[in-house]
Write an enzyme that holds these catalytic residues in place. Structure first.
Site, mmCIF file in Angstrom:
data_model
loop_
_atom_site.group_PDB
_atom_site.id
_atom_site.type_symbol
_atom_site.label_atom_id
_atom_site.label_comp_id
_atom_site.label_asym_id
_atom_site.label_seq_id
_atom_site.Cartn_x
_atom_site.Cartn_y
_atom_site.Cartn_z
ATOM 1 N N ARG A 1 0.859 -1.184 0.000
ATOM 2 C CA ARG A 1 0.000 0.000 0.000
ATOM 3 C C ARG A 1 0.899 1.239 0.000
ATOM 4 N NH1 ARG A 1 -3.282 2.804 4.793
ATOM 5 N NH2 ARG A 1 -4.451 4.236 3.497
ATOM 6 N N HIS B 1 -8.286 6.886 0.239
ATOM 7 C CA HIS B 1 -9.191 5.735 0.424
ATOM 8 C C HIS B 1 -9.600 5.133 -0.924
ATOM 9 C CE1 HIS B 1 -10.826 7.340 4.555
ATOM 10 N NE2 HIS B 1 -9.826 6.502 4.726
ATOM 11 N N ARG C 1 -9.925 14.309 12.931
ATOM 12 C CA ARG C 1 -9.681 15.363 11.927
ATOM 13 C C ARG C 1 -10.935 16.201 11.719
ATOM 14 N NH1 ARG C 1 -7.451 11.369 7.415
ATOM 15 N NH2 ARG C 1 -7.099 9.831 9.048
ATOM 16 N N GLU D 1 -9.618 -3.734 1.845
ATOM 17 C CA GLU D 1 -8.553 -3.060 1.096
ATOM 18 C C GLU D 1 -7.408 -4.009 0.781
ATOM 19 O OE1 GLU D 1 -8.163 1.307 2.574
ATOM 20 O OE2 GLU D 1 -9.301 0.223 4.077
#
Ligand code: AMP
Length: 401
Positions: A92, A181, A242, A385
């Site tokens: 990744r 993402h 965030r 993922e």
């Protein structure tokens, strides 16, 4: 074909081994707190009756990679007999900038390009690079592929990815919206198209990833045409810690009035804001529990969180046009029927009718939670993922012959 997927963080390595012929996860593990007094190691391979949690001495990522190989190859029933059993490795990589529209075989030139993108993702890309370099030493002859979080969003048109700043900032400093993402959005869009029995290339979705980080993608004809995260993963939805969207003038105001430095603001907006800033916790379950007990800040945090998503649903409906489905995924999107209900409440008039019984019924796989006559389907789609990275890696390896 066996593919090992590696996700390297600044003090962690997560890994999963897949048997692609059987579409099966063989093993997965995490090594956290690398470089600290006691690293935390978790590893499981249910088919081999392996499940362990322990602490160990892992001073650097290099030892972490070696330990990962030990976990996969040792014990009474090793998952693999040696590294030669692995056909390819998928890494990744958080930021691929404008260069990477597709996963890429990691040769010296590509690594150089990944290195060039460090200023765009100073927290993530250096760790990803360390992982690639150390894995390159341990798995010397095994081909490695980089799969970029940003590449799914490279189809966003220029009028949607530019910020209205002096154009020279884009030319000189690569300032633009990139989005993140991408691996998760790509995976759930493909799964949703399969589930609905429509070709992925003509599917129109609003994809909503709600985990610790949160983002949405507007997907037209299977391609991302807008997304809520921007140049960095700070923009857009309210997240665990965030802030998401802010008035940019807040920086000048707070710097002056609260005497805060740029570093302070960076830390506060990224790590001390969002759900945590409003309600004191970044864990949605805590906030739900507190709200149920009548805590006004927790209730406010939930309302703000849902409202921001709802606002983007309206915006993305306008962007995409006729929709096939709205998709919910990740920790909160998959598990919190209450948050899904708050988000989808009163959207019947734009064709999105949630079936509250289906929404709150327990379930684990992909499922439809809209009413039968709802013009737009509403789906819960578990993300994966790691599997998406493994599949992208396999695709690149197949083109090598
Ligand atoms: P992720 O980053 O995808 O692991 O998601 C983490 C977030 O999912 C955290 O805010 C968790 O509180 C939230 N989460 C996980 N399970 C549930 C649940 N059953 N209900 C509400 N939130 C959940």
């Amino acid at each position: 074909m066996k593919i090992l997927v590696i996700n390297t963080g600044s003090s962690s390595i997560k890994f999963s081994l897949f048997d692609m012929n059987k579409n099966l996860s063989l093993a997965e593990g995490t090594i956290e707190r690398i470089g600290e007094a006691a690293a935390k190691i978790r590893f499981k391979a249910p088919q081999y009756n392996i499940q362990l949690e322990k602490e160990g001495n892992i001073p650097t990522h290099k030892e972490g990679m070696v330990h990962m190989v030990e976990l996969l190859t040792s014990g009474e029933h090793p998952v693999i007999s040696g590294t030669q059993d692995i056909d390819g490795i998928g890494h990744r990589v958080v930021h691929g900038g404008e260069k990477f529209h597709e996963p890429a075989l990691l040769d010296a030139d590509i690594l150089e390009a990944v290195r060039d993108h460090v200023p765009l993702a100073p927290l993530h890309n250096p760790a990803n690079l360390t992982g690639i370099e150390e894995a390159g030493r341990v798995f010397a002859d095994i081909p490695m592929v980089g799969v970029f979080d940003t590449s799914f969003h490279q189809s966003i048109p220029d009028y949607a990815y530019h910020y209205a700043l002096p154009h020279s900032f884009y030319e000189k400093y690569k300032v633009r919206r990139y989005g993140f993402h991408g691996t998760s959005h790509a995976y759930i869009c493909r799964k949703a198209a399969e589930f609905l029995g429509i070709p992925a290339e003509s599917a129109n979705f609003i994809s909503i990833h709600l985990g610790n980080g949160c983002s949405m993608a507007a997907v037209r004809n299977g391609k991302s045409v807008d997304t809520t995260m921007g140049m960095t993963p700070l923009e857009g939805l309210i997240m665990g810690t965030r802030s998401g969207d802010l008035d940019p003038a807040l920086h000048f105001y707070l710097a002056k009035e609260a005497n805060l430095s740029m570093n302070d603001l960076d830390r506060i907006f990224n790590k001390e804001s969002g759900l945590k800033g409003i309600a004191g916790s970044n864990d949605m379950r805590d906030i739900m529990a507190k709200s149920d007990q009548g805590d006004p800040k927790a209730r406010l945090a939930l309302q703000m969180y849902a409202y921001r998503i709802k606002k983007y649903i309206g915006a993305y409906l306008a962007v995409v046009g006729k929709l096939n489905a709205v998709l919910f995924t990740a920790g909160i999107g998959e598990n919190s029927d209450k948050m899904r209900l708050m988000v989808m409440e009163n959207l019947d008039h734009i064709g999105m009718e949630l079936d509250s019984a289906k929404n709150s019924a327990p379930g684990s796989g992909i499922r439809d939670i809209s009413t039968s006559p709802s013009p737009v389907r509403i789906l819960v789609v578990p993300t994966n993922e790691e599997l998406q990275i493994a599949m992208e890696t396999q695709k690149v390896l197949k083109t090598m012959g």
